[in-house]
Write a protein that holds these residues in place. Structure first.
Motif, short mmCIF file in Angstrom:
data_model
loop_
_atom_site.label_atom_id
_atom_site.label_comp_id
_atom_site.label_asym_id
_atom_site.label_seq_id
_atom_site.Cartn_x
_atom_site.Cartn_y
_atom_site.Cartn_z
N ARG A 117 0.87 -1.17 0.00
CA ARG A 117 0.00 0.00 0.00
C ARG A 117 0.92 1.22 0.00
N THR A 118 0.70 2.14 -0.94
CA THR A 118 1.65 3.24 -1.11
C THR A 118 1.67 4.20 0.08
N THR A 119 0.67 4.15 0.95
CA THR A 119 0.70 5.00 2.15
C THR A 119 1.62 4.42 3.23
N ASP A 120 2.01 3.16 3.06
CA ASP A 120 2.89 2.50 4.01
C ASP A 120 4.22 2.18 3.32
N PRO A 121 5.30 2.06 4.07
CA PRO A 121 6.59 1.65 3.47
C PRO A 121 6.46 0.27 2.85
N TYR A 122 7.28 0.04 1.85
CA TYR A 122 7.27 -1.27 1.18
C TYR A 122 7.70 -2.35 2.18
N GLY A 123 6.93 -3.40 2.25
CA GLY A 123 7.23 -4.48 3.17
C GLY A 123 6.57 -4.33 4.52
N ALA A 124 5.82 -3.23 4.74
CA ALA A 124 5.15 -3.04 6.03
C ALA A 124 4.00 -4.03 6.17
N ALA A 125 3.44 -4.10 7.38
CA ALA A 125 2.31 -5.02 7.62
C ALA A 125 1.18 -4.74 6.64
N ALA A 126 0.57 -5.81 6.16
CA ALA A 126 -0.37 -5.68 5.05
C ALA A 126 -1.64 -4.94 5.43
N GLY A 127 -2.15 -5.12 6.65
CA GLY A 127 -3.42 -4.50 7.00
C GLY A 127 -4.58 -5.26 6.35
N HIS A 128 -5.77 -4.63 6.23
CA HIS A 128 -6.90 -5.31 5.62
C HIS A 128 -7.59 -4.38 4.63
N ILE A 129 -8.38 -4.98 3.76
CA ILE A 129 -9.10 -4.26 2.70
C ILE A 129 -10.39 -3.67 3.29
N THR A 130 -10.61 -2.38 3.04
CA THR A 130 -11.82 -1.74 3.56
C THR A 130 -13.07 -2.24 2.84
N ASP A 131 -12.95 -2.50 1.54
CA ASP A 131 -14.09 -2.97 0.74
C ASP A 131 -13.74 -4.32 0.14
N PRO A 132 -13.76 -5.41 0.96
CA PRO A 132 -13.33 -6.72 0.43
C PRO A 132 -14.28 -7.29 -0.61
N GLU A 133 -15.57 -6.91 -0.57
CA GLU A 133 -16.52 -7.50 -1.51
C GLU A 133 -16.17 -7.16 -2.96
N SER A 134 -15.84 -5.87 -3.23
CA SER A 134 -15.50 -5.50 -4.61
C SER A 134 -14.20 -6.15 -5.04
N LEU A 135 -13.27 -6.40 -4.09
CA LEU A 135 -12.02 -7.09 -4.44
C LEU A 135 -12.31 -8.53 -4.84
N ARG A 136 -13.17 -9.21 -4.08
CA ARG A 136 -13.53 -10.58 -4.46
C ARG A 136 -14.24 -10.61 -5.80
N GLN A 137 -15.09 -9.64 -6.05
CA GLN A 137 -15.79 -9.60 -7.34
C GLN A 137 -14.81 -9.37 -8.48
N LEU A 138 -13.83 -8.50 -8.27
CA LEU A 138 -12.83 -8.24 -9.32
C LEU A 138 -12.06 -9.51 -9.64
N LEU A 139 -11.60 -10.23 -8.61
CA LEU A 139 -10.83 -11.45 -8.85
C LEU A 139 -11.69 -12.51 -9.51
N ALA A 140 -13.02 -12.48 -9.29
CA ALA A 140 -13.90 -13.48 -9.89
C ALA A 140 -14.16 -13.17 -11.36
N VAL A 141 -14.53 -11.90 -11.68
CA VAL A 141 -14.91 -11.57 -13.05
C VAL A 141 -13.73 -11.11 -13.88
N GLN A 142 -12.64 -10.62 -13.22
CA GLN A 142 -11.40 -10.18 -13.88
C GLN A 142 -11.68 -9.12 -14.93
N ARG A 143 -12.36 -8.07 -14.54
CA ARG A 143 -12.56 -6.90 -15.37
C ARG A 143 -12.65 -5.68 -14.46
N PRO A 144 -12.28 -4.51 -14.96
CA PRO A 144 -12.26 -3.32 -14.10
C PRO A 144 -13.63 -3.04 -13.49
N LEU A 145 -13.61 -2.55 -12.24
CA LEU A 145 -14.86 -2.18 -11.59
C LEU A 145 -14.58 -1.11 -10.54
N VAL A 146 -15.69 -0.50 -10.07
CA VAL A 146 -15.62 0.55 -9.06
C VAL A 146 -16.32 0.04 -7.82
#
Length: 727
Positions: A117-146
């Motif tokens: 995450r560009t707000t954190d140094p490279y290699g820092a703790a990963a943290g969690h996704i604020t909107d995980p549902e849209s991330l799962r949908q992106l990985l499922a359909v593999q096309r750009p989305l908002v």
């Protein structure tokens, strides 16, 4: 003795006097004009707001597309292609600095784990996704989305724009730009909208992204209940009256034509009535009320005589309808007086006939309604019953086939009995479905040039049981449906076997321009009453309580309908009880055709990877065991989700799918399997067997359509290594 009514005035003269009072219609016309102008002004305002919403929707789409394009350009960086995430992190951080409204860029792997995450140094703790549902949908359909606008861990509000990328090794990543709503708010502020309007941009999840007023307070919240209801009721776009979150009445328009599922809503306050306008409306109302009162007074004086006369007629008409004696008081209006005498003259005759006519009409309507309802219920019941019986038949037939393949000699006699009874039950089911199609007008034929001699020969010689004396020429060409004509002969032969004794005689010959097929038996014969009704559905000759001959009384009715659809005719002949019966089918002949090339035999194969999908556990299990007996490796799934998971892991060569699955129908499942790249050969195995079902299966991408219960030959053809498509 009636007294003279005196001077009689015509109704026309009285109506002329009343028509002179024209103020009321003119006043109503004025009110209608004001109302029409108000409606036109409202429509123009709604159209203008809707145009603003559409223009703003296009602008928001352009802004989102620009962000997606920027991310897509960043995804083509050589660093990510080479898998150099450290270098790609630096590039992404520079990109965030170049975009003032971008809070961060996030890179996640195919499992949804944050790589940086560009707000954190490279290699820092990963943290969690604020909107995980849209991330799962992106990985499922593999096309750009908002994604959805949300408030993050640090209290900042943003929405994600995500694009999928792959490196040179084929690894899948999710690249996300976290963007402040200010970017969309800037689009809103650039629009030339009315100063008192409220513009809201709502994401696909129903949260406000940008609002022209009170942005900080309303962002990431749901729109007001009035606007939310308007959007639910109107669909894609529309206009209407709403109440905003502050309780003010608004006129609103919205559109949901955005490619990203976002909604743009424009609201303006409903105009209030000012003191000047209110005074003018009040004066107009008082003047209108005074005019109406004057008109009512004058009209009352003139209409008293008319009202009194028509009241007398009303009482006379009511007495006539009730069958009572009619007496109409004298009237000074000539037309009313004539009508009164006519009512009195008609009363006697009407009293005699009205009650009987009403009772007959009510009885007829009730009988017709009951008949239509019973016919509709019967047709629907037969169609559903026929389909539902195919499903339990399928595992029964498959179990018998499995026992035959295992060559269990100890149960041969029992299997033979079961096979004969199952075939009988299957024929009854087919008859039920056919009669349902006939009564609903859905039976269709696949007409083509056909050598009827071949059809008769193969059908008659392939039947087990009682012998058939067959006389057929070498060729006799008709325009017909091979399977349906074979069904005609099978039904006639079955009828002869049930009611005849000894061999059945089948003769096919040409008679002028007609092909004449005769099926004769020497059985119980028919009397005149039975001959007249033998082709009616469900009609059967009187039988013993044991019903030795069996059947539903549908076979001959189906024969008649199929023959008529071929442009032919069928009839029965018998010299009486005990003299046997003869059934004659006549079809139009056509010119002789060139012989069709012989079909290439299906090449049996073994050792294929097969997936069987059926929510009927017994049917799936028995089908799988038969295929395993053929030497194939079989996996079974009872839901579409389980089938897709198996396809992703094992890539079967053949997939045999049921259509009626609990979570997704077989047509959608076939398309999903095609997208996954699995099961190059798809076979539909279902209880739906009409021509429209076969055509729909072909349109859905199936290579073969089989109707339950499937035979061993059908299953061999299903898994054969063949490029053949739908029959």
């Amino acid at each position: 003795m009636r007294s003279s009514p005196g001077l009689a005035l015509s109704l026309r003269r009285l109506l002329v006097l009343l028509s002179g009072i024209s103020l009321l219609p003119l006043a109503l016309l004025g009110l209608w004009s004001v109302h029409t102008a108000s409606q036109y002004q409202q429509r123009e305002q709604d159209r203008a707001m809707l145009d603003v919403a559409r223009a703003l929707s296009s602008a928001v789409d352009a802004e989102l597309d620009g962000s997606i394009a920027t991310l897509a350009s960043l995804a083509r960086s050589p660093a990510i292609g080479a898998g150099d995430l450290r270098s790609f992190y630096d590039i992404a951080r520079d990109q965030v600095k170049a975009q003032p409204e971008w809070l961060a860029i996030i890179l996640a792997d195919a499992k949804g784990n944050i790589l940086f995450r560009t707000t954190d140094p490279y290699g820092a703790a990963a943290g969690h996704i604020t909107d995980p549902e849209s991330l799962r949908q992106l990985l499922a359909v593999q096309r750009p989305l908002v994604g959805q606008v949300t408030r993050g861990q640090r209290g900042r509000v943003a929405f994600p724009v995500r694009v999928p990328i792959r490196d040179e090794a084929g690894r899948l990543y999710a690249l996300t730009a976290v963007i402040k709503p200010d970017r969309i708010l800037g689009v809103v502020k650039r629009q030339q909208a009315p100063a008192d309007s409220i513009i809201s941009i709502i994401d696909a999840f129903g949260s406000i992204v940008a609002r022209s007023k009170e942005q900080d307070k309303r962002v990431a919240t749901a729109p007001g209940p009035g606007l939310a209801k308007l959007m639910r009721d109107k669909g894609v776009e529309g206009t209407g009256d709403t109440v905003n979150l502050d309780g003010a009445s608004m006129s609103s328009a919205f559109t949901r034509i955005s490619r990203h599922g976002w909604t743009v809503a424009v609201s303006v306050p409903k105009p209030a009535i000012g003191p000047v306008s209110l005074k003018g409306i009040t004066l107009y109302g008082w003047g209108l009320a005074a005019s109406l009162l004057a008109c009512i007074g004058i009209a009352s004086l003139l209409s008293t005589r008319i009202a009194r006369s028509f009241a007398n007629l009303e009482r006379g008409a009511a007495a006539l309808g009730a069958g009572k004696q009619v007496e109409v008081a004298p009237s000074r209006i000539r037309e009313v007086a004539l009508m009164g005498r006519a009512l009195e003259a008609a009363a006697a005759q009407h009293a005699r006939h009205e009650q009987e006519r009403s009772r007959l009409l009510a009885s007829l309507e009730e009988a017709l309604s009951a008949s239509r309802g019973a016919s509709l219920v019967k047709d629907e019941f037969l169609a559903v019953l026929g389909h539902e019986l195919r499903n339990p038949l399928s595992p029964i037939v498959a179990s018998l086939d499995l026992m035959d393949l295992r060559a269990d000699g100890a149960s041969l006699r029992e299997r033979t009995i079961m096979r004969r009874q199952v075939n009988h039950l299957k024929r009854l089911v087919d008859d039920l479905l056919d009669v349902s199609r006939i009564t609903s007008g859905k039976m269709q034929l696949d007409l083509r040039p056909l050598n009827l001699a071949d059809v008769v020969y193969h059908t008659a010689t392939s039947r087990p049981g009682r012998p058939v004396e067959l006389t057929v020429p070498d060729t006799l060409w008709v325009q017909g449906d091979e399977s349906r004509l074979a069904q005609v002969l099978n039904n006639l032969l079955s009828n002869a076997e049930r009611f005849g004794e000894g061999a059945t005689r089948v003769v096919l010959r040409a008679d002028g321009h007609t092909a004449r097929l005769e099926v004769s038996d020497d059985g119980i014969g028919m009397g005149p009453e039975l001959l007249a009704r033998v082709f009616e559905p469900f009609y059967q000759a009187p039988q013993q309580v044991a019903r030795i001959t069996g059947g539903l009384g549908l076979g001959l009715a189906i024969v008649r309908k199929i023959v008529e659809l071929h442009g032919g005719r069928v009839w029965a002949h018998s010299d009486g009880p005990g003299t046997g019966s003869r059934f004659v089918v006549e079809l139009p002949l056509i010119d002789a055709q060139a012989p069709l090339p012989a079909a290439e035999p299906v090449q049996a194969t073994s050792g294929r990877q097969v997936l069987v999908v059926d929510d009927n556990v017994d049917a799936a299990a028995t089908t799988a065991q038969i295929l395993e007996q053929f030497g194939h490796t079989v996996q079974v799934a009872h839901t579409a989700a389980a089938a897709l998971a198996l396809c992703a892991r094992h890539r079967p060569e053949v997939a045999i799918l049921d259509i009626g699955l609990p979570d997704m129908d077989g047509y959608a499942l076939a398309a999903a399997i095609r997208r996954l790249g699995g099961a190059p050969r798809l076979v539909a195995l279902t209880g739906y067997g009409q021509k429209a079902d076969v055509e729909r299966a072909a349109g859905a991408g199936f290579d073969l359509h089989l109707t339950k219960p499937a035979s061993l030959e059908d299953l061999e053809r299903a898994v054969a290594d063949s490029t053949a498509v739908m029959p």
